[in-house]
Design a protein around this motif. Structure first.
Motif: not given
Length: 147
Positions: A25-28, A33-36
């Motif tokens: 979740n920290r990355v998400r 724009r993150i789709g993967g």
């Protein structure tokens, strides 16, 4: 949150265990724009080089290990079409089955996330001054190879 605070949360060497969900979740949460998101999770196993292992201890070069992990993150962000990279490695005594290392890469597309994630863990094994000692029935064994 400042850039330094953000980087400190995205590149860490720590004793305590971590939550995979919280780290993903920290990355998400860094970009819509993150789709993967690709992850690599390394865990402590009970067998290595045909020996039983009861515990693993990781030592690291304070300051230099963090510097190398930051360099890996920066190179991944520069060289791959990815949006965010998180690199986390534990130190100290690790029991069998526990988490050791986590790489989380967020990209617009899965193929880029997978490529960068694999590169990050391979590079970490090659250049980061973190050393593994395995507890075996015959005593402690330093592990030199980085498969």
């Amino acid at each position: 949150m400042s850039t330094v605070d953000t980087e400190a949360s995205l590149v860490r060497v720590q004793r305590e265990d971590f939550s995979i969900d919280e780290e993903i979740n920290r990355v998400r949460n860094r970009s819509t724009r993150i789709g993967g998101i690709a992850t690599f999770l390394g865990t402590a196993r009970d067998r290595s080089n045909d020996r039983d292992v009861s515990r693993i201890t990781f030592d690291y070069y304070e300051g230099m290990a963090q510097k190398k992990l930051r360099e890996i993150r920066e190179r991944a962000l520069q060289d791959f079409d990815v949006i965010e990279v998180l690199i986390l490695h534990r130190y100290g005594e690790i029991d069998i089955g526990e988490n050791i290392v986590l790489i989380v890469v967020g990209a617009m597309h899965r193929a880029d996330a997978f490529k960068a994630c694999r590169w990050c863990i391979d590079e970490l094994k090659q250049i980061t001054p973190i050393w593994k000692r395995e507890q075996t029935p015959d005593g402690e064994v330093w592990v030199e190879q980085h498969p």
